[in-house]
Motif scaffolding. Structure first.
Motif, PDB file in Angstrom:
ATOM      1  N   THR A 227       0.871  -1.138  -0.019  1.00 19.34           N
ATOM      2  CA  THR A 227      -0.012  -0.063   0.306  1.00 19.34           C
ATOM      3  C   THR A 227       0.805   1.151  -0.020  1.00 19.34           C
ATOM      4  O   THR A 227       1.690   1.512   0.909  1.00 19.34           O
ATOM      5  N   LEU A 228       0.923   1.984  -1.116  1.00 19.11           N
ATOM      6  CA  LEU A 228       1.729   3.088  -1.014  1.00 19.11           C
ATOM      7  C   LEU A 228       0.951   4.249  -0.447  1.00 19.11           C
ATOM      8  O   LEU A 228      -0.197   4.589  -0.225  1.00 19.11           O
ATOM      9  N   LEU A 229       1.691   5.084   0.621  1.00 20.24           N
ATOM     10  CA  LEU A 229       0.982   5.820   1.393  1.00 20.24           C
ATOM     11  C   LEU A 229       1.761   7.436   1.147  1.00 20.24           C
ATOM     12  O   LEU A 229       2.865   7.681   0.905  1.00 20.24           O
ATOM     13  N   GLY A 230       0.748   8.277   1.518  1.00 21.56           N
ATOM     14  CA  GLY A 230       0.968   9.836   1.709  1.00 21.56           C
ATOM     15  C   GLY A 230       0.081  10.539   2.155  1.00 21.56           C
ATOM     16  O   GLY A 230      -1.157   9.977   2.137  1.00 21.56           O
ATOM     17  N   GLN A 231       0.134  11.570   2.620  1.00 19.55           N
ATOM     18  CA  GLN A 231      -0.844  12.439   3.148  1.00 19.55           C
ATOM     19  C   GLN A 231      -1.833  12.664   1.808  1.00 19.55           C
ATOM     20  O   GLN A 231      -2.861  12.955   2.291  1.00 19.55           O
ATOM     21  N   ASN A 232      -1.196  12.961   0.838  1.00 20.16           N
ATOM     22  CA  ASN A 232      -1.780  13.267  -0.414  1.00 20.16           C
ATOM     23  C   ASN A 232      -1.132  12.489  -1.394  1.00 20.16           C
ATOM     24  O   ASN A 232      -0.585  12.715  -2.304  1.00 20.16           O
ATOM     25  N   VAL A 233      -1.425  10.993  -1.375  1.00 18.87           N
ATOM     26  CA  VAL A 233      -0.396  10.110  -2.189  1.00 18.87           C
ATOM     27  C   VAL A 233      -0.758  10.368  -3.950  1.00 18.87           C
ATOM     28  O   VAL A 233       0.049  10.161  -4.588  1.00 18.87           O
ATOM     29  N   ASN A 234      -1.974  10.868  -4.319  1.00 13.92           N
ATOM     30  CA  ASN A 234      -2.197  10.988  -5.626  1.00 13.92           C
ATOM     31  C   ASN A 234      -1.640  12.175  -5.880  1.00 13.92           C
ATOM     32  O   ASN A 234      -1.851  12.514  -7.168  1.00 13.92           O
ATOM     33  N   ALA A 235      -1.048  13.073  -5.074  1.00 19.98           N
ATOM     34  CA  ALA A 235      -0.322  14.158  -5.417  1.00 19.98           C
ATOM     35  C   ALA A 235       1.217  13.886  -5.729  1.00 19.98           C
ATOM     36  O   ALA A 235       2.066  14.792  -6.096  1.00 19.98           O
ATOM     37  N   TYR A 236       1.488  12.622  -5.744  1.00 15.58           N
ATOM     38  CA  TYR A 236       2.906  12.005  -5.869  1.00 15.58           C
ATOM     39  C   TYR A 236       3.385  12.814  -7.198  1.00 15.58           C
ATOM     40  O   TYR A 236       2.543  12.710  -8.436  1.00 15.58           O
ATOM     41  N   HIS A 237       4.510  13.078  -7.301  1.00 19.60           N
ATOM     42  CA  HIS A 237       5.199  13.512  -8.517  1.00 19.60           C
ATOM     43  C   HIS A 237       6.804  13.533  -8.405  1.00 19.60           C
ATOM     44  O   HIS A 237       7.482  14.476  -8.332  1.00 19.60           O
ATOM     45  N   GLY A 238       7.130  12.192  -8.591  1.00 14.32           N
ATOM     46  CA  GLY A 238       8.588  11.865  -8.266  1.00 14.32           C
ATOM     47  C   GLY A 238       9.362  12.046  -9.586  1.00 14.32           C
ATOM     48  O   GLY A 238       8.764  11.757 -10.629  1.00 14.32           O
ATOM     49  N   GLU A 239      10.624  12.283  -9.133  1.00 10.26           N
ATOM     50  CA  GLU A 239      11.562  11.994 -10.388  1.00 10.26           C
ATOM     51  C   GLU A 239      11.931  10.817 -10.558  1.00 10.26           C
ATOM     52  O   GLU A 239      12.250  10.036  -9.936  1.00 10.26           O
ATOM     53  N   ALA A 240      12.168  10.643 -11.989  1.00 11.58           N
ATOM     54  CA  ALA A 240      12.516   9.339 -12.564  1.00 11.58           C
ATOM     55  C   ALA A 240      14.042   9.693 -12.961  1.00 11.58           C
ATOM     56  O   ALA A 240      14.558  10.712 -13.042  1.00 11.58           O
ATOM     57  N   ALA A 241      14.700   8.529 -13.501  1.00 13.65           N
ATOM     58  CA  ALA A 241      15.934   8.483 -13.831  1.00 13.65           C
ATOM     59  C   ALA A 241      16.407   9.443 -14.907  1.00 13.65           C
ATOM     60  O   ALA A 241      17.342   9.992 -14.906  1.00 13.65           O
ATOM     61  N   ASP A 242      15.402   9.378 -15.584  1.00 15.76           N
ATOM     62  CA  ASP A 242      15.580  10.247 -16.743  1.00 15.76           C
ATOM     63  C   ASP A 242      15.474  11.735 -16.660  1.00 15.76           C
ATOM     64  O   ASP A 242      15.566  12.598 -17.523  1.00 15.76           O
ATOM     65  N   GLY A 243      14.978  12.030 -15.235  1.00 12.12           N
ATOM     66  CA  GLY A 243      14.909  13.616 -15.120  1.00 12.12           C
ATOM     67  C   GLY A 243      13.502  14.084 -15.183  1.00 12.12           C
ATOM     68  O   GLY A 243      13.087  15.048 -14.912  1.00 12.12           O
ATOM     69  N   SER A 244      12.655  12.997 -15.958  1.00 11.85           N
ATOM     70  CA  SER A 244      11.186  13.463 -16.070  1.00 11.85           C
ATOM     71  C   SER A 244      10.279  12.983 -14.550  1.00 11.85           C
ATOM     72  O   SER A 244      10.823  12.354 -13.702  1.00 11.85           O
ATOM     73  N   THR A 245       9.269  13.762 -14.656  1.00  6.71           N
ATOM     74  CA  THR A 245       8.435  13.600 -13.227  1.00  6.71           C
ATOM     75  C   THR A 245       7.411  12.844 -13.534  1.00  6.71           C
ATOM     76  O   THR A 245       6.505  12.772 -14.565  1.00  6.71           O
ATOM     77  N   TRP A 246       6.928  11.700 -12.782  1.00  6.17           N
ATOM     78  CA  TRP A 246       5.992  10.802 -12.826  1.00  6.17           C
ATOM     79  C   TRP A 246       4.958  11.223 -12.058  1.00  6.17           C
ATOM     80  O   TRP A 246       5.358  11.336 -10.515  1.00  6.17           O
ATOM     81  N   GLY A 247       3.781  10.641 -12.302  1.00  5.11           N
ATOM     82  CA  GLY A 247       2.501  10.760 -11.366  1.00  5.11           C
ATOM     83  C   GLY A 247       2.359   9.555 -10.605  1.00  5.11           C
ATOM     84  O   GLY A 247       3.111   8.412 -11.075  1.00  5.11           O
ATOM     85  N   LEU A 248       1.527   9.283  -9.856  1.00  6.95           N
ATOM     86  CA  LEU A 248       1.225   8.137  -9.468  1.00  6.95           C
ATOM     87  C   LEU A 248       0.675   6.846 -10.354  1.00  6.95           C
ATOM     88  O   LEU A 248       0.903   5.703 -10.007  1.00  6.95           O
ATOM     89  N   GLY A 249      -0.117   7.283 -11.404  1.00  9.20           N
ATOM     90  CA  GLY A 249      -0.498   6.148 -12.351  1.00  9.20           C
ATOM     91  C   GLY A 249       0.731   5.557 -12.986  1.00  9.20           C
ATOM     92  O   GLY A 249       0.620   4.508 -12.958  1.00  9.20           O
ATOM     93  N   LYS A 250       1.621   6.402 -13.156  1.00 11.44           N
ATOM     94  CA  LYS A 250       2.718   5.767 -14.003  1.00 11.44           C
ATOM     95  C   LYS A 250       3.656   4.930 -12.964  1.00 11.44           C
ATOM     96  O   LYS A 250       4.127   3.810 -13.172  1.00 11.44           O
ATOM     97  N   LEU A 251       3.705   5.445 -11.655  1.00 13.27           N
ATOM     98  CA  LEU A 251       4.501   4.649 -10.675  1.00 13.27           C
ATOM     99  C   LEU A 251       3.783   3.358 -10.527  1.00 13.27           C
ATOM    100  O   LEU A 251       4.438   2.338 -10.336  1.00 13.27           O
ATOM    101  N   LEU A 252       2.377   3.150 -10.360  1.00 16.51           N
ATOM    102  CA  LEU A 252       1.759   1.993 -10.409  1.00 16.51           C
ATOM    103  C   LEU A 252       1.918   1.066 -11.143  1.00 16.51           C
ATOM    104  O   LEU A 252       2.360   0.006 -11.019  1.00 16.51           O
TER     105      LEU A 252
END
Ligand code: SAM
Ligand code: SF4
Length: 486
Positions: A227-252
């Motif tokens: 279970t991925l956790l966050g106070q606002n988990v669907n606001a996830y915007h993490g950096e990928a190795a190529d420098g792009s930003t991924w949202g939660l859908g892509k991470l899943l």
């Protein structure tokens, strides 16, 4: 039960994890209050302490170190911590009589909010550690052992995440089949009732690489459901190795490729951050379980505005329609607050109407609690306590009816169940349905950690009762399959 106060999530980290390395000469007792993010943080604290020779214990009296991992979301949180510290003082005194030491730490959001006040009011406390400083526990412990009163409440979340990913490379703990993984922390939304932006700080996402590494390591240590956790988990915007930003859908999608991870969930989501890609992930990914916790708090546009939720009830209805179109079988859950300042009978009726229209599978509901430092605390028209109580009762009765109806609709279905642990009775195991309901059934202990096809034969007040479907493999991991002909 419709409403589950967060305090009921209290769990000793000892029950969740088991140390398999370190010289295990010292014992740590961790008591966790509040949300799943705190459960995750408690596990991380025990990870960080394991190389120092600490193993977990469920018996406070044998602990060399006691940590209270606290929650500050509603009132009396701090008072509960102080009264628990009073009890701990007695245990510490008993141990001292036997010539044994006991260190005491207070962690979590009460630590962040109260800071030095804690050691002042409760001198037995050796360490006060805010949620972003757990990775420093070993050095803080050293300082405390030298007699310093330690108060560490800095907001250096990047340092914490960096350190956690380092730890992730060293398998330390055996994990249960279902585990949490924090991907995002903090919040920039500033709902006017909520302390989270003040206690957890600004929104920060972990990098894709850190999360994938940790998830792979979890899968390798026997975890089947994350279970991925966050106070606002669907606001996830993490950096990928190529420098792009991924949202939660892509991470899943990326996590769904990891061998052994049969099931994915995420919580808690904000309606504003539910984007098309995430909704599509619900349509596409078999491993993404059909359950969504999407708090709306109120059904009144006036109250939603006063709460600074930044959406209307109609926007929420449209969102629910889109989600149900993509995942018709999804179990919806939510959070509701009754008695926010200015809430009239009509506003409350609007909330009841919203609940009737949406039909929830489960939900959490709370009386509004004035949190010092938040805008809501000083708003006019605070609602009297007796009105709040009456509204909460009415709202919970409706939610409870809906939960019962949702559970009853599962009777006769066959679904996949992840078997997580032994049940109360001999020969019984307990697992989770795709819709997050506990399922009890007779099955051999060797099946713990496996996903099995189960027919739901009976509905209890808090759980479902099932029967293993002999010889039928767990279908696709995703949920319901047609019931066999009677
Ligand atoms: N980020 C999530 C969201 O926006 O929906 C909620 C996270 S909050 C930690 C969990 C829940 O606690 C909220 O959804 C809200 O219902 C409840 N809560 C927060 N502050 C509260 C307050 N002051 N009084 C009553 N309930 C509160
Ligand atoms: Fe609190 Fe959630 Fe609002 Fe953030 S979005 S302020 S965590 S209720």
């Amino acid at each position: 039960m419709t409403s589950r106060p967060e305090a009921e999530l209290d769990t000793s980290a000892a029950a969740e994890t088991k140390t398999v390395s370190g010289d295990n000469t010292r014992k740590v007792f961790v008591r966790t209050y509040g949300c799943q993010m705190n459960v995750y943080d408690s596990e991380r604290m025990t990870d960080v302490l394991a190389p120092q020779g600490y193993s977990t214990t469920e018996d406070m009296e044998e602990a060399d170190l006691v940590i209270l991992n606290t929650c500050h979301i509603r009132e009396k949180a701090a008072e509960k911590v102080y009264s628990e510290l009073g009890r701990i003082r007695k245990v510490k005194e008993e141990r001292a009589k036997a010539g044994k030491d006991m260190m005491v730490g207070v962690a979590g959001c009460v630590a962040q909010a109260e800071g030095e006040e804690i050691s002042r009011r409760a001198p037995i406390v050796d360490m006060v550690v805010g949620p972003q400083s757990y990775h420093q526990l070993p050095s803080l412990l050293d300082k405390a052992r030298q007699g310093q009163k330690v108060v560490e409440t800095e907001f250096d979340i990047d340092a914490k995440f960096d350190h956690l990913s380092e730890r992730a490379e060293k398998p330390i703990m055996k994990r249960p089949p279902a585990a949490f993984l924090t991907v995002q922390e903090g919040c920039d939304k500033f709902c006017t009732f909520c302390v989270v932006p003040y206690t957890r700080g600004a929104e920060v996402s972990r990098s894709v690489e850190q999360i994938v590494t940790e998830a792979q390591r979890m899968a390798a240590s026997g975890v089947r459901e994350v279970t991925l956790l966050g106070q606002n988990v669907n606001a996830y915007h993490g950096e990928a190795a190529d420098g792009s930003t991924w949202g939660l859908g892509k991470l899943l999608r990326r996590l769904s490729e990891i061998d052994g991870l049969d099931r994915l969930r995420y919580t808690t989501s904000h309606p504003r951050d539910m984007d098309d890609d995430l909704i599509e992930a619900h349509r596409e990914l078999k491993s993404l379980m059909p359950y969504l916790h999407l708090p709306v708090q109120s059904g009144s546009d006036k109250i939603l505005k006063a709460m600074n939720r930044k959406h209307t009830r109609d926007e929420y209805f449209r969102l629910i329609d889109r989600i149900r179109e993509a995942a018709p079988d999804i179990a919806l859950s939510g959070d509701f607050i009754v008695g926010f300042p200015g809430e009239t009978d009509q506003d409350f009726e609007d909330t009841m109407d919203l609940i009737r229209r949406v039909e929830y599978g489960s939900a959490f509901s709370f009386k509004y609690s004035q949190r010092p430092g938040t805008p809501g605390a000083t708003m006019e028209d605070q609602v009297p306590e007796d009105v709040k109580s009456a509204r909460l009762q009415e709202l919970q009765a409706l939610l409870s009816e809906q939960q019962k109806a949702f559970n009853a609709s599962r009777k006769g279905m066959t679904c996949d169940v992840l078997l997580e642990k032994k049940g109360r009775n001999p020969g019984q195991l307990v697992g989770k349905s795709p819709w997050l309901q506990p399922v009890q059934l007779d099955a051999p202990e060797s099946m713990i950690g496996s996903v099995q096809a189960v027919e739901i034969v009976e509905i209890g007040s808090n759980s479902l009762f099932g029967r293993l479907i002999a010889g039928q493999d767990a279908a696709d991991g995703s949920g319901a399959i047609p019931a066999p002909a009677a």
